[in-house]
Write a protein that holds these residues in place. Sequence first.
Motif, short mmCIF file in Angstrom:
data_model
loop_
_atom_site.label_atom_id
_atom_site.label_comp_id
_atom_site.label_asym_id
_atom_site.label_seq_id
_atom_site.Cartn_x
_atom_site.Cartn_y
_atom_site.Cartn_z
N GLN A 156 -5.02 14.67 -6.45
CA GLN A 156 -5.33 16.00 -5.91
C GLN A 156 -6.82 16.13 -5.62
O GLN A 156 -7.20 16.73 -4.61
N CYS A 157 -7.64 15.58 -6.50
CA CYS A 157 -9.09 15.61 -6.28
C CYS A 157 -9.47 14.83 -5.03
O CYS A 157 -10.32 15.28 -4.23
N ILE A 158 -8.86 13.68 -4.86
CA ILE A 158 -9.15 12.84 -3.70
C ILE A 158 -8.73 13.55 -2.42
O ILE A 158 -9.46 13.56 -1.41
N GLU A 159 -7.55 14.18 -2.44
CA GLU A 159 -7.06 14.90 -1.26
C GLU A 159 -8.00 16.07 -0.93
O GLU A 159 -8.29 16.33 0.24
N LEU A 389 -0.33 4.44 4.26
CA LEU A 389 -1.14 5.60 3.92
C LEU A 389 -2.30 5.21 3.02
O LEU A 389 -3.43 5.68 3.18
N LYS A 390 -2.03 4.31 2.08
CA LYS A 390 -3.08 3.85 1.16
C LYS A 390 -4.18 3.12 1.92
O LYS A 390 -5.38 3.33 1.65
N LEU A 397 -11.97 6.91 2.64
CA LEU A 397 -12.71 7.11 1.39
C LEU A 397 -13.94 6.22 1.30
O LEU A 397 -14.96 6.63 0.73
N ARG A 398 -13.86 5.02 1.86
CA ARG A 398 -15.04 4.13 1.85
C ARG A 398 -16.22 4.77 2.59
O ARG A 398 -17.37 4.70 2.15
N LYS A 399 -15.91 5.41 3.71
CA LYS A 399 -16.97 6.06 4.49
C LYS A 399 -17.56 7.25 3.72
O LYS A 399 -18.78 7.43 3.66
N GLU A 430 -5.76 7.23 -5.34
CA GLU A 430 -5.10 8.08 -6.33
C GLU A 430 -6.02 8.52 -7.48
O GLU A 430 -5.61 9.26 -8.35
N LYS A 431 -7.26 8.04 -7.48
CA LYS A 431 -8.17 8.39 -8.56
C LYS A 431 -9.61 8.14 -8.12
O LYS A 431 -9.86 7.65 -7.01
N TYR A 432 -10.54 8.46 -9.02
CA TYR A 432 -11.95 8.22 -8.72
C TYR A 432 -12.70 8.06 -10.04
O TYR A 432 -12.18 8.33 -11.12
N SER A 433 -13.94 7.60 -9.92
CA SER A 433 -14.82 7.53 -11.09
C SER A 433 -16.22 7.91 -10.66
O SER A 433 -16.60 7.76 -9.49
N TYR A 434 -16.99 8.43 -11.61
CA TYR A 434 -18.38 8.81 -11.35
C TYR A 434 -19.20 8.19 -12.47
O TYR A 434 -19.29 8.73 -13.57
#
Length: 541
Positions: A156-159, A389-390, A397-399, A430-434
């Motif tokens: 949801q965060c990624i979207e 889709l992935k 997302l890379r950009k 489906e996820k992210y990290s900071y």
Amino acid sequence: MLIYIECDWFTEKRITFKEKLNIVVGDRANSNSIGKSTLLKIIDFIYGGDTLITHGKDVPEALGHHSYIFKLRLDKEYVFERNTGTPTLLHVHGADGSKREMGTTEYLEFLQLHYTNEIEDLSFRSIVSLVTRVWGRDNLDVRRPLHNFSQESGSQCIEWLIKVFKQFGPLEDLSIRQTNLLTEQKSLNAAAKQSIIPKITKTKYNKNQEDIATHETRLDNIRKEISSLAMSINELIDEAVLEQKTQKNQLLEIKMSLASELERVKANLENNKNISKRSFQPLLEIIPSLNLEKLDTIESFHNGLTRILRKEIKAKEQELTEQLSLIDTQIAECNAAIAKALKNSGNPAFIVDSVIDISLELSKLSKENELYDKFIKLKKDAKELKDKLKELKSGILRKIEDNLNTDIAGLVNFIYGEMRASPKLELMPEKYSYEIPKDTGTGKAYSNLILLDTSLLRHTTIPFLVHDSILFKNVENKAIENVLHVYQSLRQQSFISLDGEIVESKSAKLLVESCAVVYLNADKLLYTKDWRAQENKVQAE
């Protein structure tokens, strides 16, 4: 933009805001409960949020329910009023002094039209809520900065991020198709679970294929056997005969069930026999003191119950007998219909029955395998669509990741005036990290939220941000001054609160003075009423 907020309880009845950076300045002593965070919650409140109600309950409890009147400059200037007692209802103030009611749904649509109309597929609140970081809210986790609340999923965060960057268009069609496929899969699985449709294994599928081939061979043989009579197999197994045969089979199953139930009812009738007084005589010989009259009274009661039960059982027996009679009649009607359809065939009935049975079984097996093929195709299509889709999402997302990380690194260098390790945002479908630099303390960890949010506003049309003083804790004065320059450089409005010991350095004084909208301290609170002493008394008790 927000022009002003008025409240009868404010020490300064009207607080006027600036076009870009707006600072709520606290005192050098870092006094608590003077109103810095509360004013930021009020800003959230006038923009349709509920943080003031959910995380600032002490305000309406101390002051009673009250209104905030505020002016927004959009395509023209609008004056609204929102009350803490009726938060789902606003009033629009007319130039002639009139008031018009407006529900929060209509108001949020109004804000979306004027503030975030360029960002599709996201509501106004979902856009601004993440960058409204005020003490007490659930979005202050420095390692999950894209989570607006703790239970939000990574996908949801990624979207949200993709939509805020206006990059969701290429994914929308695929996402809709994926949703439709998954919905169809879910529906079929639910129907199979409830035994509405069959769901078989690969082994059963292969066995069905063998049985289908066998049945088709048998039908071919029957065709050859009756070809001398110049009759088509299709004439023998017409739709009417098939329908009657299917109905007959169902009726026979019902008859078997009813007959079994009738046998049980008859058995119950046989077992419910009365016991007479004479039956107790043998007991009297063994136990001379036995009270036959009392036993007879008890048995009379039991016999009364038995008579009632026998009456009900007899009624059930009659009902089942009538149902069986009706079933027999319907079976006879089916037999008559089949016989009539085959009257002129001149073929033995067993051949026709055989053809019908084989055809029914063929239909059943074919349906099972067709559904199996459908399950397999849906699973395959869903996987292919997910992979596509992935891949597409990963490219987008890379950009975004490169743009944000490059910008954050530049902000770090500007703010600290030297080459320092900067946080790294890694985005996956489906996820992210900071990732925060290892030598970062608590204060600087919070400052990484500032870096991300300001970078987001530099790259998107998010209309404003709200940052509480906790984000600036333990950050050196020179860095704070440069952060303020970053806020000031944004196209959008920003609302922040700072403690006096941070902003009273000589180098930052002029900038702070030019951006301050209100100064608060232990003697000058946001509101004219001070309930801190009461809170301290309760805590002491």
